[in-house]
Scaffold this active site. Structure first.
Site, PDB file in Angstrom:
ATOM      1  N   GLU A 128      36.975  37.550  29.066  1.00 38.80           N
ATOM      2  CA  GLU A 128      37.876  36.959  30.062  1.00 38.80           C
ATOM      3  C   GLU A 128      37.098  36.233  31.158  1.00 38.80           C
ATOM      4  OE1 GLU A 128      41.207  35.566  31.179  1.00 38.80           O
ATOM      5  OE2 GLU A 128      41.406  37.181  29.723  1.00 38.80           O
ATOM      6  N   GLU A 152      36.563  27.391  31.557  1.00 37.39           N
ATOM      7  CA  GLU A 152      37.677  26.588  32.077  1.00 37.39           C
ATOM      8  C   GLU A 152      37.310  25.905  33.387  1.00 37.39           C
ATOM      9  OE1 GLU A 152      41.432  28.539  32.243  1.00 37.39           O
ATOM     10  OE2 GLU A 152      41.548  28.729  30.063  1.00 37.39           O
TER      11      GLU A 152
END
Length: 149
Positions: free
Chosen positions: A87, A94
């Site tokens: 994560e 991103e």
């Protein structure tokens, strides 16, 4: 990679990161503060991190209740950490892609999708590990006790 591309690649062991980075921390305390800031960012802006925290808490409580063995604890910690790491890396990819592009290039989309797929793979793997560890003692605990209505 094109032909001869390997010949053009510099030896990375000879590159000084300070010469190629706008910020390099030489101070261990400051490096720790950067890491803590990264964790704070994740909990503040990444909704999935809060869900993961609840799932981690649930797994820990279940492991305590079912009295899993030390080796099972190790596997649970490893599986849970794998999801957390995926994560965090997904958020880093991103952020880097969003910073690097003004329009979403198809390959930027691939980078983001593959990073998200890594999280999914880590979650599915940790679920499988959890089922292997928790199912037998959970079934045993939840069986009705003979003679008690």
């Amino acid at each position: 990679m094109g032909e001869g591309a390997a010949d053009d690649h510099p030896d990375s062991t000879r590159l000084d990161p300070a010469a190629h980075s706008p910020v390099v921390s030489a101070n261990r305390w400051r490096s720790l503060m950067y890491a803590i800031a990264g964790c704070r960012y994740m909990f503040r802006y990444q909704k999935n991190t809060r869900i993961q925290l609840l799932a981690t808490f649930f797994v820990l409580l279940l492991a305590i209740w079912l009295e899993v063995s030390p080796s099972e604890w190790a596997l649970l910690i490893l599986a849970t950490s794998m999801v957390w790491l995926a994560e965090f890396f997904n958020a880093a990819v991103e952020a880097a892609v969003n910073l690097a592009v003004s329009e979403l290039h198809p390959m930027a989309r691939v980078a983001k999708d593959v990073a998200a797929a890594a999280v999914l793979l880590a979650v599915l793997t940790s679920i499988a590990i959890g089922l292997i560890i928790f199912a037998p003692p959970l079934v045993k605990r939840l069986q009705p006790v003979p003679g008690i209505p």
